[in-house]
Design a protein around this motif. Structure first.
Motif, PDB file in Angstrom:
ATOM      1  N   ASN A 161       0.881  -0.990   0.135  1.00  0.00           N
ATOM      2  CA  ASN A 161      -0.002   0.224   0.317  1.00  0.00           C
ATOM      3  C   ASN A 161       0.630   1.487  -0.029  1.00  0.00           C
ATOM      4  O   ASN A 161       0.436   2.476  -0.595  1.00  0.00           O
ATOM      5  N   ALA A 162       1.980   1.233   1.263  1.00  0.00           N
ATOM      6  CA  ALA A 162       2.377   2.322   0.996  1.00  0.00           C
ATOM      7  C   ALA A 162       3.261   3.286  -0.194  1.00  0.00           C
ATOM      8  O   ALA A 162       3.155   4.140  -0.843  1.00  0.00           O
ATOM      9  N   TYR A 165       0.112   3.793  -2.666  1.00  0.00           N
ATOM     10  CA  TYR A 165      -0.265   4.965  -2.796  1.00  0.00           C
ATOM     11  C   TYR A 165       0.467   6.161  -2.237  1.00  0.00           C
ATOM     12  O   TYR A 165       0.204   7.662  -1.908  1.00  0.00           O
ATOM     13  N   ASP A 189       4.938   5.761   4.743  1.00  0.00           N
ATOM     14  CA  ASP A 189       5.339   6.473   3.176  1.00  0.00           C
ATOM     15  C   ASP A 189       5.802   8.302   2.773  1.00  0.00           C
ATOM     16  O   ASP A 189       5.229   8.816   4.199  1.00  0.00           O
ATOM     17  N   GLY A 193      -1.412  10.467   2.088  1.00  0.00           N
ATOM     18  CA  GLY A 193      -1.534  10.415   3.013  1.00  0.00           C
ATOM     19  C   GLY A 193      -3.583  10.126   2.661  1.00  0.00           C
ATOM     20  O   GLY A 193      -4.093  10.308   1.595  1.00  0.00           O
ATOM     21  N   ILE A 194      -3.889  10.137   4.143  1.00  0.00           N
ATOM     22  CA  ILE A 194      -5.378   9.700   3.641  1.00  0.00           C
ATOM     23  C   ILE A 194      -6.386  10.519   4.770  1.00  0.00           C
ATOM     24  O   ILE A 194      -5.320  11.480   6.173  1.00  0.00           O
ATOM     25  N   TYR A 207     -13.553  -1.114   1.701  1.00  0.00           N
ATOM     26  CA  TYR A 207     -13.442   0.100   1.315  1.00  0.00           C
ATOM     27  C   TYR A 207     -12.162   0.606   1.351  1.00  0.00           C
ATOM     28  O   TYR A 207     -11.187   0.492   1.221  1.00  0.00           O
ATOM     29  N   ARG A 208     -13.146   1.310   0.501  1.00  0.00           N
ATOM     30  CA  ARG A 208     -11.321   1.895  -0.666  1.00  0.00           C
ATOM     31  C   ARG A 208     -11.830   3.432  -0.520  1.00  0.00           C
ATOM     32  O   ARG A 208     -12.823   4.278  -1.053  1.00  0.00           O
ATOM     33  N   VAL A 209     -10.126   4.699  -0.201  1.00  0.00           N
ATOM     34  CA  VAL A 209     -10.702   6.128  -0.435  1.00  0.00           C
ATOM     35  C   VAL A 209     -11.126   6.804  -2.241  1.00  0.00           C
ATOM     36  O   VAL A 209     -12.437   7.219  -2.340  1.00  0.00           O
ATOM     37  N   SER A 214      -7.631   2.764  -6.689  1.00  0.00           N
ATOM     38  CA  SER A 214      -7.678   1.532  -6.223  1.00  0.00           C
ATOM     39  C   SER A 214      -7.491   0.714  -7.191  1.00  0.00           C
ATOM     40  O   SER A 214      -6.580  -0.411  -7.616  1.00  0.00           O
ATOM     41  N   GLY A 219      -6.264  -2.871  -6.536  1.00  0.00           N
ATOM     42  CA  GLY A 219      -6.199  -3.020  -5.454  1.00  0.00           C
ATOM     43  C   GLY A 219      -7.522  -3.845  -5.179  1.00  0.00           C
ATOM     44  O   GLY A 219      -8.723  -3.507  -5.957  1.00  0.00           O
ATOM     45  N   GLY A 221      -9.362  -3.632  -1.872  1.00  0.00           N
ATOM     46  CA  GLY A 221      -9.990  -3.410  -0.481  1.00  0.00           C
ATOM     47  C   GLY A 221     -10.019  -4.296   0.471  1.00  0.00           C
ATOM     48  O   GLY A 221     -10.822  -4.298   1.702  1.00  0.00           O
ATOM     49  N   LEU A 222      -9.141  -5.817   0.550  1.00  0.00           N
ATOM     50  CA  LEU A 222      -9.125  -6.157   1.380  1.00  0.00           C
ATOM     51  C   LEU A 222      -7.817  -6.074   2.127  1.00  0.00           C
ATOM     52  O   LEU A 222      -7.635  -6.840   3.281  1.00  0.00           O
ATOM     53  N   LEU A 224      -6.549  -3.925   4.377  1.00  0.00           N
ATOM     54  CA  LEU A 224      -6.127  -3.676   5.404  1.00  0.00           C
ATOM     55  C   LEU A 224      -7.417  -4.674   6.037  1.00  0.00           C
ATOM     56  O   LEU A 224      -6.207  -4.524   7.615  1.00  0.00           O
ATOM     57  N   SER A 225      -7.895  -4.913   5.535  1.00  0.00           N
ATOM     58  CA  SER A 225      -8.659  -5.327   6.894  1.00  0.00           C
ATOM     59  C   SER A 225      -8.258  -6.784   6.560  1.00  0.00           C
ATOM     60  O   SER A 225      -8.377  -7.774   8.387  1.00  0.00           O
ATOM     61  N   PHE A 250       1.800   3.238   8.846  1.00  0.00           N
ATOM     62  CA  PHE A 250       0.861   2.465   9.774  1.00  0.00           C
ATOM     63  C   PHE A 250       1.501   1.405  10.842  1.00  0.00           C
ATOM     64  O   PHE A 250       2.657   0.983  10.505  1.00  0.00           O
TER      65      PHE A 250
HETATM   66  P1  ADP Z   1      -6.658  -1.650  -1.433  1.00  0.00           P
HETATM   67  O1  ADP Z   1      -6.395  -3.298  -1.760  1.00  0.00           O
HETATM   68  O2  ADP Z   1      -7.782  -0.429  -2.205  1.00  0.00           O
HETATM   69  O3  ADP Z   1      -5.783  -1.014  -1.441  1.00  0.00           O
HETATM   70  P2  ADP Z   1      -6.962  -1.937   1.074  1.00  0.00           P
HETATM   71  O4  ADP Z   1      -7.663  -2.297   2.472  1.00  0.00           O
HETATM   72  O5  ADP Z   1      -5.434  -2.253   1.694  1.00  0.00           O
HETATM   73  O6  ADP Z   1      -7.092  -1.703   0.034  1.00  0.00           O
HETATM   74  O7  ADP Z   1      -6.951  -0.246   2.297  1.00  0.00           O
HETATM   75  C1  ADP Z   1      -8.129   0.336   1.834  1.00  0.00           C
HETATM   76  C2  ADP Z   1      -7.919   1.875   0.977  1.00  0.00           C
HETATM   77  O8  ADP Z   1      -6.937   2.355   2.529  1.00  0.00           O
HETATM   78  C3  ADP Z   1      -7.637   1.847  -0.312  1.00  0.00           C
HETATM   79  O9  ADP Z   1      -7.942   1.667  -0.650  1.00  0.00           O
HETATM   80  C4  ADP Z   1      -6.538   3.161   0.388  1.00  0.00           C
HETATM   81  O10 ADP Z   1      -7.492   4.322  -0.556  1.00  0.00           O
HETATM   82  C5  ADP Z   1      -6.145   3.561   1.176  1.00  0.00           C
HETATM   83  N1  ADP Z   1      -4.982   3.338   1.929  1.00  0.00           N
HETATM   84  C6  ADP Z   1      -4.776   2.106   2.068  1.00  0.00           C
HETATM   85  N2  ADP Z   1      -2.763   2.720   2.727  1.00  0.00           N
HETATM   86  C7  ADP Z   1      -2.816   3.710   2.400  1.00  0.00           C
HETATM   87  C8  ADP Z   1      -1.352   4.245   2.292  1.00  0.00           C
HETATM   88  N3  ADP Z   1      -0.126   4.054   2.592  1.00  0.00           N
HETATM   89  N4  ADP Z   1      -0.995   5.695   1.226  1.00  0.00           N
HETATM   90  C9  ADP Z   1      -2.788   6.907   1.564  1.00  0.00           C
HETATM   91  N5  ADP Z   1      -3.747   5.489   1.306  1.00  0.00           N
HETATM   92  C10 ADP Z   1      -3.485   4.264   1.383  1.00  0.00           C
END
Ligand code: ADP
Length: 271
Positions: A161-162, A165, A189, A193-194, A207-209, A214, A219, A221-222, A224-225, A250
């Motif tokens: 992820n780092a 994004y 990273d 940012g978020i 969930y994805r921003v 993504s 991506g 969306g799984l 981080l969970s 993180f």
């Molecule tokens: P994805 O597969 O979409 O990366 P994650 O569950 O890993 O799914 O992350 C969920 C959402 O959190 C991502 O879609 C992204 O928007 C945000 N995100 C995760 N890590 C970062 C990061 N290091 N910097 C910015 N946004 C992040």
């Protein structure tokens, strides 16, 4: 009238106390709701790539006498198939993580070694980013009870992820250190940012921003969970600090193992 399994909780309200009874039907209903939501989400998420593949297959049929178009559609089918494969394997990982007997045999794990391995695994994604695993402490202080593969997977998800994004030519650091009775892994990273409101939701399944972005980085969306479940299963937690436009950190925190046990030794108790 329900049988009380979780017992009673006492909550202070104003100057008095309220007794809250939790019955197993409420609990069972909640579990059922979570399960149903998961199934609905999974079917929704699977429909997109499967629908895409069906359209691409039709396009290939229609382009019978245009080899260049066929090659283009085939390339896109390959990308969609890879995404679908990753999605299915993450869904399987996540549902396995939700069964608690997965970590029945916990052993002593070297977290600094997991971090190094996670960084190695993301090597191909890194581009011109500087991705570093750092630690200044005695590795004996950086051991926890758990599963080497799962901890490596959690760190790898944070590192990828780092990378995804943040821009090329920035730095991603993975710092492992001992803080009191916890082993901390902080992945930092210098990316986009978020926002605060998104920080509250990013650990939710699917969930994805920015879903479009993504998706374009593969991506699901799984990620981080899965990290959150792995930390929960190890008796730990994962938190996020982030500033929009500056970057994110993180941090995973897991209970440390006793210092004198060697890597691979069976855990004397579950954390
Ligand atoms: P994805 O597969 O979409 O990366 P994650 O569950 O890993 O799914 O992350 C969920 C959402 O959190 C991502 O879609 C992204 O928007 C945000 N995100 C995760 N890590 C970062 C990061 N290091 N910097 C910015 N946004 C992040």
């Amino acid at each position: 009238e329900g049988r009380i399994v979780l017992g009673a909780r006492v909550a202070p309200i104003g100057s008095g106390l309220v007794l809250i009874l939790v019955d197993d039907r409420t609990q069972a209903r909640r579990v059922e709701e979570v399960r149903r939501d998961f199934v609905v989400n999974v079917s929704h998420e699977l429909k997109t790539p499967v629908g895409g593949l069906a359209l691409l297959a039709e396009a290939v049929q229609d382009a019978a006498d245009d080899p260049a178009a066929i090659a283009r559609f085939a390339g896109r089918m390959k990308t969609e198939t890879e995404r679908l494969t990753r999605l299915v394997s993450e869904i399987v990982d996540l549902s396995r993580l939700q069964t608690s007997d997965l970590l029945a045999d916990m052993v002593v794990v070297d977290v600094a070694a997991c971090a190094e391995q996670a960084v190695d695994h993301t090597h191909l994604l890194a581009g011109h980013r500087d991705v570093l695993a750092l630690t200044t402490q005695d590795p004996r202080l950086l051991r926890v009870y758990g599963d080497h593969e799962l901890i490596t997977t959690a760190i790898r998800n944070l590192v990828s992820n780092a990378i995804s994004y943040s821009e090329d030519s920035t730095r991603v650091s993975v710092v492992t250190r001992r803080v009191g009775n916890l082993v901390e892994v902080a992945v930092t990273d210098q990316g986009r940012g978020i926002s605060l409101s998104d920080q509250e939701r990013i650990f939710e399944r699917f969930y994805r921003v920015d879903a479009a972005r993504s998706r374009s980085t593969g991506g699901t969306g799984l990620g981080l969970s899965i990290v959150k479940h792995i930390c929960d299963n190890h008796g730990g937690e994962v938190t996020v600090w982030s500033q929009e436009g500056e970057g994110s950190t993180f941090t995973m925190r897991l209970p440390a193992a006793l210092d004198d046990l060697p890597v691979g030794a069976l855990a004397p108790h579950r954390p």
